[in-house]
Design a protein around this motif. Structure first.
Motif, PDB file in Angstrom:
ATOM      1  N   PRO A   1      49.238  15.389 -17.559  1.00 52.49           N
ATOM      2  CA  PRO A   1      50.344  14.511 -17.143  1.00 52.49           C
ATOM      3  C   PRO A   1      50.069  13.022 -17.328  1.00 52.49           C
ATOM      4  N   GLU A   2      48.806  12.623 -17.306  1.00 51.26           N
ATOM      5  CA  GLU A   2      48.481  11.210 -17.487  1.00 51.26           C
ATOM      6  C   GLU A   2      48.778  10.725 -18.906  1.00 51.26           C
ATOM      7  N   LEU A   3      49.019  11.647 -19.840  1.00 46.52           N
ATOM      8  CA  LEU A   3      49.275  11.277 -21.231  1.00 46.52           C
ATOM      9  C   LEU A   3      50.753  11.365 -21.624  1.00 46.52           C
ATOM     10  N   VAL A   4      51.621  11.716 -20.697  1.00 44.92           N
ATOM     11  CA  VAL A   4      53.047  11.780 -21.016  1.00 44.92           C
ATOM     12  C   VAL A   4      53.531  10.393 -21.444  1.00 44.92           C
ATOM     13  N   PRO A   5      54.198  10.277 -22.585  1.00 44.30           N
ATOM     14  CA  PRO A   5      54.671   8.967 -23.030  1.00 44.30           C
ATOM     15  C   PRO A   5      55.621   8.332 -22.018  1.00 44.30           C
ATOM     16  N   THR A   6      55.553   7.032 -21.910  1.00 44.94           N
ATOM     17  CA  THR A   6      56.470   6.320 -21.024  1.00 44.94           C
ATOM     18  C   THR A   6      57.810   6.145 -21.729  1.00 44.94           C
ATOM     19  N   GLU A   7      58.838   5.858 -20.956  1.00 46.84           N
ATOM     20  CA  GLU A   7      60.153   5.614 -21.552  1.00 46.84           C
ATOM     21  C   GLU A   7      60.106   4.392 -22.471  1.00 46.84           C
ATOM     22  N   GLU A   8      59.320   3.404 -22.097  1.00 49.89           N
ATOM     23  CA  GLU A   8      59.180   2.208 -22.927  1.00 49.89           C
ATOM     24  C   GLU A   8      58.553   2.549 -24.274  1.00 49.89           C
ATOM     25  N   GLU A   9      57.533   3.416 -24.271  1.00 48.07           N
ATOM     26  CA  GLU A   9      56.888   3.811 -25.528  1.00 48.07           C
ATOM     27  C   GLU A   9      57.851   4.590 -26.418  1.00 48.07           C
ATOM     28  N   LEU A  10      58.677   5.420 -25.814  1.00 44.22           N
ATOM     29  CA  LEU A  10      59.661   6.168 -26.589  1.00 44.22           C
ATOM     30  C   LEU A  10      60.728   5.229 -27.154  1.00 44.22           C
TER      31      LEU A  10
ATOM     32  N   ALA B   1      54.553  13.440 -30.030  1.00 41.78           N
ATOM     33  CA  ALA B   1      55.731  13.442 -29.154  1.00 41.78           C
ATOM     34  C   ALA B   1      56.538  12.164 -29.333  1.00 41.78           C
ATOM     35  N   ILE B   2      55.840  11.039 -29.433  1.00 38.71           N
ATOM     36  CA  ILE B   2      56.532   9.758 -29.618  1.00 38.71           C
ATOM     37  C   ILE B   2      57.152   9.693 -31.009  1.00 38.71           C
ATOM     38  N   THR B   3      56.411  10.138 -32.009  1.00 43.02           N
ATOM     39  CA  THR B   3      56.923  10.109 -33.384  1.00 43.02           C
ATOM     40  C   THR B   3      58.190  10.941 -33.508  1.00 43.02           C
ATOM     41  N   GLU B   4      58.211  12.123 -32.901  1.00 43.91           N
ATOM     42  CA  GLU B   4      59.386  12.981 -32.981  1.00 43.91           C
ATOM     43  C   GLU B   4      60.609  12.343 -32.317  1.00 43.91           C
ATOM     44  N   TRP B   5      60.366  11.442 -31.365  1.00 46.69           N
ATOM     45  CA  TRP B   5      61.483  10.754 -30.694  1.00 46.69           C
ATOM     46  C   TRP B   5      62.267   9.894 -31.683  1.00 46.69           C
ATOM     47  N   SER B   6      61.655   9.544 -32.814  1.00 47.52           N
ATOM     48  CA  SER B   6      62.331   8.690 -33.793  1.00 47.52           C
ATOM     49  C   SER B   6      63.477   9.409 -34.496  1.00 47.52           C
ATOM     50  N   ALA B   7      63.709  10.679 -34.192  1.00 45.01           N
ATOM     51  CA  ALA B   7      64.929  11.329 -34.675  1.00 45.01           C
ATOM     52  C   ALA B   7      66.163  10.602 -34.149  1.00 45.01           C
ATOM     53  N   LEU B   8      66.021   9.898 -33.028  1.00 50.27           N
ATOM     54  CA  LEU B   8      67.148   9.153 -32.467  1.00 50.27           C
ATOM     55  C   LEU B   8      67.631   8.054 -33.417  1.00 50.27           C
ATOM     56  N   PRO B   9      66.777   7.096 -33.815  1.00 50.20           N
ATOM     57  CA  PRO B   9      67.281   6.089 -34.757  1.00 50.20           C
ATOM     58  C   PRO B   9      67.631   6.673 -36.123  1.00 50.20           C
ATOM     59  N   ALA B  10      66.951   7.738 -36.535  1.00 44.49           N
ATOM     60  CA  ALA B  10      67.294   8.371 -37.810  1.00 44.49           C
ATOM     61  C   ALA B  10      68.713   8.940 -37.759  1.00 44.49           C
ATOM     62  N   THR B  11      69.069   9.541 -36.636  1.00 46.50           N
ATOM     63  CA  THR B  11      70.427  10.078 -36.488  1.00 46.50           C
ATOM     64  C   THR B  11      71.455   8.961 -36.508  1.00 46.50           C
ATOM     65  N   GLU B  12      71.155   7.870 -35.819  1.00 45.45           N
ATOM     66  CA  GLU B  12      72.068   6.723 -35.838  1.00 45.45           C
ATOM     67  C   GLU B  12      72.258   6.204 -37.262  1.00 45.45           C
ATOM     68  N   MET B  13      71.191   6.199 -38.052  1.00 40.43           N
ATOM     69  CA  MET B  13      71.273   5.790 -39.448  1.00 40.43           C
ATOM     70  C   MET B  13      72.152   6.744 -40.247  1.00 40.43           C
ATOM     71  N   PHE B  14      71.897   8.048 -40.093  1.00 37.26           N
ATOM     72  CA  PHE B  14      72.668   9.042 -40.834  1.00 37.26           C
ATOM     73  C   PHE B  14      74.160   8.939 -40.523  1.00 37.26           C
ATOM     74  N   LEU B  15      74.507   8.790 -39.250  1.00 37.59           N
ATOM     75  CA  LEU B  15      75.913   8.713 -38.874  1.00 37.59           C
ATOM     76  C   LEU B  15      76.567   7.455 -39.431  1.00 37.59           C
ATOM     77  N   ARG B  16      75.833   6.358 -39.441  1.00 38.57           N
ATOM     78  CA  ARG B  16      76.373   5.101 -39.978  1.00 38.57           C
ATOM     79  C   ARG B  16      76.570   5.178 -41.489  1.00 38.57           C
ATOM     80  N   ASP B  17      75.550   5.667 -42.197  1.00 35.91           N
ATOM     81  CA  ASP B  17      75.577   5.623 -43.658  1.00 35.91           C
ATOM     82  C   ASP B  17      76.353   6.777 -44.281  1.00 35.91           C
ATOM     83  N   ASN B  18      76.739   7.772 -43.482  1.00 36.70           N
ATOM     84  CA  ASN B  18      77.535   8.903 -43.977  1.00 36.70           C
ATOM     85  C   ASN B  18      78.874   8.992 -43.249  1.00 36.70           C
ATOM     86  N   ARG B  19      79.407   7.823 -42.927  1.00 41.14           N
ATOM     87  CA  ARG B  19      80.661   7.785 -42.177  1.00 41.14           C
ATOM     88  C   ARG B  19      81.789   8.530 -42.893  1.00 41.14           C
ATOM     89  N   GLY B  20      81.734   8.582 -44.207  1.00 36.78           N
ATOM     90  CA  GLY B  20      82.787   9.254 -44.952  1.00 36.78           C
ATOM     91  C   GLY B  20      82.579  10.752 -45.122  1.00 36.78           C
TER      92      GLY B  20
END
Length: 284
Positions: free
Chosen positions: A93-102, A43-62
């Motif tokens: 529920p005790e294993l739900v990632p925290t916002e800080e971990e995400l 679940a935490i690993t999949e959250w990294s689509a966020l920085p990947a998207t930011e990278m894609f948008l920056r590097d494919n601005r054209g």
């Protein structure tokens, strides 16, 4: 422009978090603590689509077409994280990632050649498709088995969409794209020669943060991925061969030449590099 067609095709097969996940079939006796912890890490690993998207948008601005497609890719990838967290919220529920971990897996990636990054993520989608299929077989609880099957199918579709943009790049820039795709293809199909899993989330992407600059290094348990693959879901040489075969098959379709081995693809790469060098020398 590919975005309108890709949006329509992905919209037609999009699954619903409430209605397409068989939540009522949950069997707590078939979910171990060990399995639940791996769901948390994914679940935490999949959250990294966020920085990947930011990278894609920056590097494919054209490239507005590709950046528009990111709206679909980002939505569906974040939903993978969401469905895994929803599973934990309901049943562990005790294993739900925290916002800080995400948030910890959101960090800036260094700029990189856009075509090489595209190919790396294409191979990453193929690898994730197989990792999640393998995970679905390893899990014993029926709901999470179905979740992993569903998101593995998403990853396969995303790989197909990336392949469309790779074909577009061949038409636009020719051998420069061929060289970039073949270079990364050789790297990503050579995982058996490396000590770590070759996937974008396990590659170093920010020199100033090294060695804490991979997504996996920023997880609560940085050693989790290798343990998950080697000792838990047992992603063995047979599974790895499926990944390599799929990469080579798609490269064969893309370049309209048959590659039976990584060595075949590498020879093609050298051929393209030589051809590019000759063109550059002639121009000079």
């Amino acid at each position: 422009m590919l975005y309108p067609e890709l949006f329509k095709s992905l919209e037609q097969v999009r699954w619903n978090l409430e209605h397409d996940i068989p939540w009522d079939q949950f069997d707590g006796s078939k979910l171990t603590d060990e399995q639940a912890q791996t769901i948390r890490m994914n679940a935490i690993t999949e959250w990294s689509a966020l920085p990947a998207t930011e990278m894609f948008l920056r590097d494919n601005r054209g490239d507005s077409d590709f950046c528009a497609f990111m709206s679909v890719w980002f939505f569906e990838e974040q939903k993978h994280s969401l469905v895994l967290m929803e599973y934990l919220r309901r049943f562990r529920p005790e294993l739900v990632p925290t916002e800080e971990e995400l948030h910890n897996v959101r960090f800036e990636f260094d700029p990189a050649p856009a075509l090489e990054t595209l190919m790396m993520h294409f191979c990453g989608e193929i690898r994730l498709n197989h990792w999640y299929r393998c995970a679905a077989e390893w899990h014993t609880e029926p709901v999470i088995k179905q979740i992993y099957k569903i998101i593995s199918q998403d990853e396969a579709r995303h790989g197909g969409a990336y392949l469309r943009y790779m074909k577009k790049a061949l038409n636009d820039v020719g051998d420069s794209a061929r060289a970039a795709f073949a270079k990364i293809g050789v790297l990503m199909a050579s995982a058996r020669r490396t000590e770590k899993p070759l996937h974008p989330t396990n590659l170093h992407v920010n020199q100033s943060l090294f060695p804490n600059d991979t997504v996996q290094s920023r997880l609560p348990d940085p050693e989790w991925l290798e343990r998950w693959l080697d000792n838990q879901i047992k992603f063995d040489s047979e599974w790895e061969k499926k990944v390599v075969d799929r990469i080579l098959h798609n490269m064969s379709l893309l370049f309209e030449r048959t590659f039976g081995t990584v060595q075949d693809l590498n020879r093609y790469r050298k051929e393209i590099v030589t051809r590019l060098a000759a063109v550059q020398a002639q121009a000079a």
